[in-house]
Write an enzyme that holds these catalytic residues in place. Structure first.
Site, short mmCIF file in Angstrom:
data_model
loop_
_atom_site.label_atom_id
_atom_site.label_comp_id
_atom_site.label_asym_id
_atom_site.label_seq_id
_atom_site.Cartn_x
_atom_site.Cartn_y
_atom_site.Cartn_z
N SER A 170 43.30 40.56 44.18
CA SER A 170 44.41 39.69 43.80
C SER A 170 44.41 38.42 44.64
CB SER A 170 45.74 40.43 44.00
OG SER A 170 45.69 41.64 43.29
N ASP A 194 27.91 32.78 37.17
CA ASP A 194 29.14 33.10 36.43
C ASP A 194 29.91 31.83 36.07
OD1 ASP A 194 30.71 34.94 35.15
OD2 ASP A 194 31.84 35.55 36.92
N1 LIG Z 1 42.19 28.84 44.92
C1 LIG Z 1 43.05 29.19 43.97
N2 LIG Z 1 44.16 28.49 43.74
C2 LIG Z 1 45.04 28.83 42.77
N3 LIG Z 1 44.87 29.90 41.96
C3 LIG Z 1 43.78 30.66 42.13
C4 LIG Z 1 42.81 30.35 43.14
N4 LIG Z 1 41.83 31.27 43.07
C5 LIG Z 1 42.15 32.09 42.07
N5 LIG Z 1 43.33 31.75 41.51
C6 LIG Z 1 44.01 32.41 40.39
O1 LIG Z 1 43.78 33.80 40.51
C7 LIG Z 1 43.12 34.30 39.36
C8 LIG Z 1 42.12 35.36 39.81
O2 LIG Z 1 41.09 34.72 40.49
P1 LIG Z 1 39.75 35.45 40.92
O3 LIG Z 1 38.80 34.45 41.46
O4 LIG Z 1 40.10 36.58 41.78
O5 LIG Z 1 39.28 36.13 39.62
P2 LIG Z 1 38.72 35.58 38.23
O6 LIG Z 1 37.72 34.52 38.48
O7 LIG Z 1 39.86 35.22 37.33
O8 LIG Z 1 38.06 36.90 37.69
P3 LIG Z 1 36.71 37.58 38.10
O9 LIG Z 1 36.61 37.62 39.58
O10 LIG Z 1 36.88 38.92 37.51
O11 LIG Z 1 35.65 36.76 37.44
C9 LIG Z 1 42.47 33.09 38.72
O12 LIG Z 1 42.34 33.26 37.34
C10 LIG Z 1 43.44 31.97 39.06
O13 LIG Z 1 44.48 31.93 38.10
#
Ligand SMILES: Nc1ncnc2c1ncn2[C@@H]1O[C@H](COP(=O)(O)OP(=O)(O)OP(=O)(O)O)[C@@H](O)[C@H]1O
Length: 348
Positions: free
Chosen positions: A62, A172
């Protein structure tokens, strides 16, 4: 995904390391100065990982909003206790860029799960901007100038990865991994699958193919087929998504796969059909005729015929200039194929 336990103290050593040749891998000014946080301080800053501060969830865990000092940051908390995205840390602790969602710091207390602290991106993902029904961020993609700017920012990010020694393959690239900052600039994030290696490295040979369906290069079926062109294919899918406003795989369209839908239209000389009807076909004739072709070149079946990211950056820069000057002469595309390969002719 490749996650690894993060031992206390290892991070500082990694951040200060050099390549095998002893040469710094990026100039000193580009090397991140990572801050080491106490786990308890980050826990407090996220309100005890409060749901109210939850930005989103990914496959690794998360992400929470937090304020440290006076700075807004995003704190990544792994779902599996005491595991952290080794790849993300490995890459982002060595290189930073205005085109990446950079690492700010980390916590690696022995008794707690390790946390990554990243720059806060205030406007969500590009996926949400393109596909959400809410009009709130549509302004970011409401003109062809804005869309080409976003595509160019992502292309520059991928090019920077590919120009490292050894090159870094992101593996990715997709709209969900492009985050928008408060000024609606696009930054590439989620380096959880990224690999830094040369073609003959054992590391590459022992890393099974991975990526996201819809964006995954069909040629990347075995570990040894990975190359920078694998990312070029995914970038091409993302570019088609930016151009058309439709998802990479969308059963509301026939065909549902964006390549099978867009490429035949381009080959038949119906390139106007691939442009997002929400903003209409680009008025500038050079943009209309060439933006789709850039994407088509990236998703070619033949890996060797795909352009490198440097070329893609050049073409998108040319289209930006063309939009500004509204003159084809300013495109500066520099690839004879682009001049010959006009709309209505095969792109393979
Ligand atoms: N640096 C950030 N600033 C703001 N929101 C973020 C940031 N990083 C991630 N998020 C939010 O958290 C969500 C989850 O991010 P995360 O990188 O964990 O997974 P993901 O890229 O959505 O999925 P996966 O890791 O399964 O490819 C993102 O979709 C985004 O909405």
């Amino acid at each position: 995904m490749g996650y690894l336990s993060c031992k206390a103290g290892s991070a500082v050593a990694i951040a200060a390391s050099t390549s095998g040749s002893g040469k710094p891998e990026s100039p000193p000014e580009d090397r991140p100065r990572l801050r080491r946080f106490l786990h308890g301080d980050l826990e407090s800053a996220t309100g005890g990982f409060a749901v109210d501060n939850l930005l989103g969830r990914g496959s690794h865990g998360s992400v929470y909003k937090a304020v440290v000092g006076s700075r807004l940051v995003a704190v990544k908390r792994p779902s599996k206790s005491r595991e952290i995205s080794h790849n993300e840390f490995e890459i982002l602790s060595r290189i930073r860029s205005p085109r990446f969602v950079n690492l700010v710091g980390f916590s690696a207390d022995n008794a707690k799960e390790p946390l990554l602290v990243c720059e806060f991106m205030g406007n969500g993902s590009l996926y949400d901007v393109i596909h959400s029904d809410s009009a709130s961020n549509f302004g970011a993609i409401s003109s062809w100038g804005k869309r080409i700017k976003i595509a160019l920012q992502i292309a520059k990010a991928v090019h920077l990865l590919h120009s490292q020694e050894p090159p870094i393959m992101h593996r990715d690239i997709k709209s969900a991994n492009v985050l928008m900052d408060k000024n609606l600039n696009a930054k590439l994030g989620d380096f959880g699958l990224a690999i830094r290696c040369n073609a003959d490295d054992q590391k590459m040979k022992s890393t099974p193919p991975a990526g996201t369906m819809g964006y995954l290069d069909p040629d990347y079926v075995t570990a040894d087929r990975l190359s920078t062109k694998t990312d070029v294919f995914s970038f091409g899918i993302l570019l088609l998504e930016i151009i058309s406003g439709r998802k990479a795989i969308d059963v509301r369209y026939s065909p549902s796969f964006i390549v099978d839908w867009a490429i035949p239209m381009i080959k038949r000389g119906k390139i106007a059909g691939i442009y997002d009807p929400r903003i209409g076909t680009p008025l500038d004739v050079s943009v209309r005729n060439h933006l789709g072709l850039v994407a088509a070149k990236c998703v070619r079946t033949c890996t060797e015929k795909r352009p490198g990211m440097e070329e893609v950056v050049g073409w998108l820069t040319g289209l930006t200039k063309s939009l500004r000057s509204r003159r084809w002469d300013d495109l500066g595309i520099g690839n004879p194929c682009m001049m010959v390969e006009t709309v209505g002719r095969p792109v393979e």
